[in-house]
Design a protein around this motif. Structure first.
Motif, PDB file in Angstrom:
ATOM      1  N   ALA A 164       0.874  -1.169   0.000  1.00 45.47           N
ATOM      2  CA  ALA A 164       0.000   0.000   0.000  1.00 45.47           C
ATOM      3  C   ALA A 164       0.914   1.222   0.000  1.00 45.47           C
ATOM      4  CB  ALA A 164      -0.920   0.012   1.221  1.00 45.47           C
ATOM      5  N   ALA A 165       0.338   2.369  -0.283  1.00 47.25           N
ATOM      6  CA  ALA A 165       1.121   3.601  -0.331  1.00 47.25           C
ATOM      7  C   ALA A 165       0.577   4.603   0.680  1.00 47.25           C
ATOM      8  CB  ALA A 165       1.091   4.194  -1.730  1.00 47.25           C
ATOM      9  N   ALA A 166       1.442   5.092   1.545  1.00 48.78           N
ATOM     10  CA  ALA A 166       1.064   6.101   2.529  1.00 48.78           C
ATOM     11  C   ALA A 166       1.721   7.418   2.146  1.00 48.78           C
ATOM     12  CB  ALA A 166       1.509   5.677   3.930  1.00 48.78           C
ATOM     13  N   GLY A 197      -1.361  18.403   3.537  1.00 48.22           N
ATOM     14  CA  GLY A 197      -0.544  17.694   4.513  1.00 48.22           C
ATOM     15  C   GLY A 197      -1.279  16.623   5.288  1.00 48.22           C
ATOM     16  N   ALA A 198      -2.518  16.328   4.911  1.00 45.59           N
ATOM     17  CA  ALA A 198      -3.288  15.292   5.602  1.00 45.59           C
ATOM     18  C   ALA A 198      -2.872  13.907   5.105  1.00 45.59           C
ATOM     19  CB  ALA A 198      -4.778  15.504   5.369  1.00 45.59           C
ATOM     20  N   PRO A 199      -2.861  12.907   6.001  1.00 45.37           N
ATOM     21  CA  PRO A 199      -2.465  11.553   5.602  1.00 45.37           C
ATOM     22  C   PRO A 199      -3.386  10.972   4.530  1.00 45.37           C
ATOM     23  CG  PRO A 199      -2.473  11.778   7.992  1.00 45.37           C
ATOM     24  CD  PRO A 199      -3.143  13.001   7.445  1.00 45.37           C
ATOM     25  N   VAL A 200      -2.794  10.289   3.569  1.00 49.46           N
ATOM     26  CA  VAL A 200      -3.543   9.677   2.473  1.00 49.46           C
ATOM     27  C   VAL A 200      -3.080   8.230   2.312  1.00 49.46           C
ATOM     28  CG1 VAL A 200      -3.985   9.682  -0.010  1.00 49.46           C
ATOM     29  CG2 VAL A 200      -3.891  11.840   1.240  1.00 49.46           C
ATOM     30  N   GLY A 250     -10.693  12.029   6.008  1.00 55.70           N
ATOM     31  CA  GLY A 250     -11.186  13.349   5.645  1.00 55.70           C
ATOM     32  C   GLY A 250     -12.521  13.564   6.320  1.00 55.70           C
ATOM     33  N   ASP A 251     -13.183  14.675   6.006  1.00 53.89           N
ATOM     34  CA  ASP A 251     -14.478  14.965   6.612  1.00 53.89           C
ATOM     35  C   ASP A 251     -15.532  13.972   6.100  1.00 53.89           C
ATOM     36  OD1 ASP A 251     -13.442  17.150   7.969  1.00 53.89           O
ATOM     37  OD2 ASP A 251     -13.876  18.535   6.303  1.00 53.89           O
TER      38      ASP A 251
END
Length: 375
Positions: free
Chosen positions: A128-130, A136-139, A292-293
């Motif tokens: 997986a890719a982080a 700047g939020a984690p994806v 996210g929201d």
């Protein structure tokens, strides 16, 4: 950074740790002892976290020149992952133990202990890719090797824990590349078979494991009208969408195969029917985790309900109480309560938007085959 590398004893985690060392991080290797049976042996490519795996992990750490420890998390594993597995099947649902292991062990117990000891992140061999978005939020994104992608079982970790995770194999295009790299580094696990199935059911006999733990509970196999077609020794041994192992005494009137439509744990009955009765166009999930929201209005996405299943077009929105409502527009069949519903979006539908645990699935019109409508 100070990085704790989880070494399972397999080739993926060994190469991931090696890449973390190459990146200049201060790396320490740790093997998680998850079995209470210290004499447990690996059976070919089945199972993991055995005594042999611990030895392979130690040898990999020696080659990489990093410190190595074994942490006993077997009690936590038994009380969370195994206990949840048994309780879910007993309740007529279909759990994914890999999801629960990532939730309760790798990115809860292991990560919390790592942070308490001053480590900045945990490194694993997951595909997986982080990363982060423009703000700047984690994806969390799918791996480059879609056939090996494990973002589905990682989505439960959420953005906060993702920010403390490293997945160095996210850009690998195939497992052959990992094996070749391991061989070039002198890692003896380069040709070690992949583990598969459920790690704590090393012989692959899930129904036998459940029977040993839950006991024999004979009951009826019936059709949607309640006609008795056969018998079983435990409704917990079935899952929605199952075709094999039904042991029915008579064929369907039209001669076509029958499939499990529902499990009724209170009545101890298994309901079977035609394949088309498994088609669904709506899914409701609980315990939502969002990257996210939470979307209050419908958003376009793709829905995946199995670790290696296809993602289908859908729309989703958050509901009151931390749930998710999903309208499915692509073909989807055989969704069981207890499975993870993972939502993907972005330009290439490879970014995890969120996930939840399936509570109900069915059809808006026509006869209801609700996966959560169980007595």
């Amino acid at each position: 950074m100070r990085v704790l590398a989880a070494l399972s004893g397999g080739v993926d985690s060994a190469v991931a740790a090696a890449r973390a060392v190459d990146a200049g991080h201060d790396v320490v290797g740790v093997h998680m002892a998850l079995s209470r049976d210290r004499a447990q042996l690996r059976s070919g490519s089945r199972g993991c976290c055995s005594i042999e795996d611990a030895g392979d992990a130690r040898r990999a750490a020696d080659v990489l020149g990093i410190p190595y420890y074994v942490w006993d998390l077997s009690e936590r594993f038994e009380d969370t992952v195994v206990a949840d597995f048994l309780a879910e099947y007993e309740a007529g649902r279909t759990p994914n133990p890999c999801v629960r292991c990532n939730e309760h062990i790798k990115f809860d117990a292991l990560l919390d202990k790592a942070l308490a000891l001053g480590f900045d992140a945990v490194c694993t061999g997951h595909y997986a890719a982080a990363g982060t978005d423009d703000a700047g939020a984690p994806v969390l994104r799918r791996a480059a090797d879609r056939a090996k992608d494990q973002s589905y079982v990682l989505a439960v970790m959420g953005p906060t824990r993702l920010s403390r995770a490293m997945f160095p194999l996210g850009d690998v295009v195939s497992k052959d590349v990992v094996r070749a790299e391991a061989a070039a580094r002198g890692l003896s696990v380069s040709a070690k078979p992949d583990s598969y199935d459920i790690c704590f059911v090393a012989d692959g006999d899930t129904r036998g494991f459940l029977r040993d733990r839950l006991g024999s509970r004979p009951g009826e196999v019936v059709d949607a009208d309640g006609t008795v077609l056969g018998a079983h020794d435990g409704a917990y041994g079935f899952t929605v969408g199952q075709r094999k192992g039904l042991q029915l005494g008579r064929p369907a009137p039209d001669g076509r195969p029958r499939y499990v439509l529902a499990i009724e744990p209170v009545n101890n009955r298994v309901v079977v029917g035609a394949a088309e009765d498994l088609d669904v166009d709506r899914v409701e999930a609980t315990d939502a985790v969002w990257f996210g929201d939470p979307p209050q209005d419908w958003v376009d996405c793709r829905l995946q309900v199995r670790a290696h299943g296809a993602a289908v077009p859908a729309q989703a929105r958050a509901t009151a109480g931390g749930g998710v409502e999903i309208a499915v527009s692509g073909p989807l069949r055989g969704v069981a309560a207890g499975q993870s519903a993972v939502l993907y979006g972005g330009p290439d539908d490879a970014t995890v938007l969120g996930q939840g645990t399936v509570a109900r699935a069915g059809r808006t019109a026509a006869r209801n085959t609700d996966a959560g409508a169980r007595a």
